[in-house]
Design a protein around this motif. Structure first.
Motif, PDB file in Angstrom:
ATOM      1  N   UNK A  10    -139.379   3.931   3.201  1.00 13.43           N
ATOM      2  CA  UNK A  10    -140.436   4.925   3.035  1.00 13.43           C
ATOM      3  C   UNK A  10    -140.756   5.551   4.393  1.00 13.43           C
ATOM      4  N   UNK A  11    -140.940   6.857   4.381  1.00 14.82           N
ATOM      5  CA  UNK A  11    -141.352   7.595   5.570  1.00 14.82           C
ATOM      6  C   UNK A  11    -142.738   8.159   5.299  1.00 14.82           C
ATOM      7  N   UNK A  12    -143.694   7.864   6.184  1.00 11.06           N
ATOM      8  CA  UNK A  12    -145.074   8.328   6.014  1.00 11.06           C
ATOM      9  C   UNK A  12    -145.341   9.419   7.042  1.00 11.06           C
ATOM     10  N   UNK A  13    -145.732  10.603   6.577  1.00 10.58           N
ATOM     11  CA  UNK A  13    -145.896  11.756   7.462  1.00 10.58           C
ATOM     12  C   UNK A  13    -147.253  12.417   7.214  1.00 10.58           C
ATOM     13  N   UNK A  14    -147.727  13.250   8.145  1.00  8.20           N
ATOM     14  CA  UNK A  14    -148.983  13.977   7.933  1.00  8.20           C
ATOM     15  C   UNK A  14    -148.877  14.890   6.713  1.00  8.20           C
ATOM     16  N   UNK A  15    -150.001  15.137   6.065  1.00  9.05           N
ATOM     17  CA  UNK A  15    -149.994  15.877   4.800  1.00  9.05           C
ATOM     18  C   UNK A  15    -149.588  17.333   4.970  1.00  9.05           C
ATOM     19  N   UNK A  16    -149.688  17.892   6.208  1.00  9.00           N
ATOM     20  CA  UNK A  16    -149.331  19.299   6.407  1.00  9.00           C
ATOM     21  C   UNK A  16    -147.820  19.533   6.434  1.00  9.00           C
ATOM     22  N   UNK A  17    -147.034  18.459   6.463  1.00  9.49           N
ATOM     23  CA  UNK A  17    -145.576  18.595   6.451  1.00  9.49           C
ATOM     24  C   UNK A  17    -145.042  18.555   5.024  1.00  9.49           C
ATOM     25  N   UNK A  18    -143.854  19.098   4.817  1.00  5.40           N
ATOM     26  CA  UNK A  18    -143.237  19.182   3.494  1.00  5.40           C
ATOM     27  C   UNK A  18    -142.532  17.866   3.161  1.00  5.40           C
ATOM     28  N   UNK A  19    -143.234  16.978   2.462  1.00  4.46           N
ATOM     29  CA  UNK A  19    -142.687  15.659   2.137  1.00  4.46           C
ATOM     30  C   UNK A  19    -141.493  15.772   1.191  1.00  4.46           C
ATOM     31  N   UNK A  20    -141.572  16.697   0.249  1.00  2.34           N
ATOM     32  CA  UNK A  20    -140.496  16.842  -0.732  1.00  2.34           C
ATOM     33  C   UNK A  20    -139.190  17.267  -0.069  1.00  2.34           C
ATOM     34  N   UNK A  21    -139.276  18.240   0.837  1.00  6.31           N
ATOM     35  CA  UNK A  21    -138.081  18.727   1.528  1.00  6.31           C
ATOM     36  C   UNK A  21    -137.456  17.628   2.381  1.00  6.31           C
TER      37      UNK A  21
END
Length: 468
Positions: A187-198
């Protein structure tokens, strides 16, 4: 287990090693009592400044309370105040040329950050994820990754780079490049402003953003780390540039040159007159301009003064012919003989440039500067000017010596291969390309040589090398 209601507890730690690591660091950083049983007299820790000696002396209650507060803050991960204090001590030690003490403070800061981070990173659940966040300052972006496996943070990765594209592109590019060389997490956890789906499609893994809970806390922690790292980076650069500015002002004052910006430094190197070479490095406002560095093969044997004259003549004659912009000052690694010899050439060419020299003491450390009027000026080793000139001198030494070693190694390799019978230029090139160095050719087995040269020639070369 018994719990003292008056005590403050920290943890739980997932392993004893993490707790002992924090304990050991706090003992090094603060003069805490080390003895389990109170002795009657002070021990070695007191004399080393690592204990206040409560066995013999009454400790100021305010000082004791201050230490307790520091310990609590560190164990809670609140290290900002302590780090600032250590940073100030490190800078002061460096400015006073107490480099070993400065290095000790630097190591303490590094250890403090590591321990504080581990304290914040101990998680009771079995988190398996990489947590990514970023911070931006002065046109740069700092990307921090905290990597968790089985509930423990295994490592932290960081990248500081110019922000040449938009934020999302910069982070996506960094992550794609990083995970092309490293294992992709579950799992990769990123800030919400980034495109998680892409990112999930590109990396072929689960990518999520969180607005609450433990993962949100870890995202905030990664963001705090990124902010701290980029602020520290620019604080260091600012201090370094302030020091260089002060150094350039000192040099301008010594040379009566208000507009001084560019400095050339020259030096020569040889081995008992063999392969004499020279080099020139260029600095502008105290910073190296490596694109203007130059190397020279010389023809004066072991005559250092004549070698410097040859190099200066060739360098500045060409500069005049090509209308190149000249440096404000030329600094020679040497005393009066070298300075006078170089000035003769500069004057003969009609070049308007001040020539100075760096004089060493009996231990080969820089002691003084010979200015353009041939006056010897002692240098204070704690001054910004001395520090700048020391860096410049180290750089010209490194550059010219590395060039001389490069030519010497090339000559030695060529000499050995020239002594081998039965192989021409192409096979020599094939040997160097395959093995990479003379040392590896010498240690090659018969089978390895035959793979490159064939059975018959390989056998011959193997026997010749063994006889050399």
């Amino acid at each position: 287990k018994y719990h003292d209601p008056k005590a403050t507890y920290f943890g739980p730690y997932p392993e004893a090693g993490a707790a002992w690591q924090s304990h050991a660091f706090l003992n090094d950083l603060l003069p805490l009592r080390k003895c389990k049983v109170m002795p009657k007299k002070v021990c070695l820790y007191y004399h080393l400044g690592q204990c206040l000696g409560p066995c013999e002396f009454e400790i100021d209650p305010e000082e004791s309370l201050k230490m307790k507060d520091q310990v609590k803050k560190i164990l809670r991960g609140d290290i900002h105040e302590v780090v600032n204090e250590l940073n100030e001590k490190m800078v002061n030690a460096s400015e006073q040329a107490r480099y070993e003490q400065a290095a000790l403070y630097r190591d303490q800061i590094s250890s403090l950050k590591h321990v504080a981070m581990k304290q914040n990173m101990q998680v009771s659940d079995k988190i398996e994820a990489d947590v990514i966040h970023y911070a931006i300052l002065n046109g740069f972006i700092c990307i921090v990754g905290l990597f968790f496996r089985n509930g423990q943070m295994l490592q932290k990765n960081m990248s500081i780079q110019p922000l040449d594209v938009n934020i999302e592109e910069a982070i996506q590019s960094f992550l794609v490049d990083y995970y092309s060389k490293n294992q992709i997490p579950k799992q990769l956890v990123i800030p919400k402003e980034l495109d998680a789906e892409l990112l999930g499609e590109v990396l072929e893994t689960k990518v999520n953003s969180y607005s609450r809970g433990r993962y949100k806390e870890l995202l905030d922690l990664a963001h705090q780390n990124a902010q701290t790292e980029i602020e520290n980076k620019f604080e260091h650069v600012k201090h370094q540039q302030d020091t260089l500015d002060d150094a350039m002002l000192q040099l301008s004052s010594i040379l009566d040159d208000v507009g001084l910006r560019t400095i050339d430094l020259i030096d020569v190197s040889h081995t008992a007159g063999d392969l004499p070479v020279g080099a020139c490095v260029v600095f502008e406002d105290g910073q190296p301009l490596k694109r203007l560095y130059r190397k020279y093969k010389l023809n004066q044997g072991n005559n250092d003064v004549a070698s410097m004259q040859e190099m200066v003549y060739r360098r500045y004659l060409r500069a005049l012919k090509e209308n190149q912009e000249l440096a404000d000052v030329l600094i020679v690694d040497g005393g009066l003989p070298q300075v006078n010899a170089v000035r003769e050439v500069i004057d003969a060419l009609g070049v308007e440039m001040k020539v100075c020299g760096l004089v060493k003491d009996q231990f080969h450390n820089t002691r003084a500067l010979i200015n353009h009027e041939l006056e010897e000026i002692e240098l204070d080793k704690r001054s910004p000017l001395y520090q700048m000139l020391a860096v410049m001198q180290d750089e010209i030494h490194r550059f010219v010596i590395s060039y001389h070693r490069q030519l010497r190694t090339k000559k030695m390799t060529k000499s050995l291969l020239d002594e081998l019978e039965g192989i021409g230029p192409k096979r020599k090139e094939a040997l160097l390309k395959h093995f990479g160095s003379l040392k590896k050719i010498r240690s090659a087995s018969l089978q390895e040589l035959q793979e490159v040269l064939g059975d018959k020639t390989g056998q011959s070369v193997y026997e010749q090398i063994k006889r050399l």
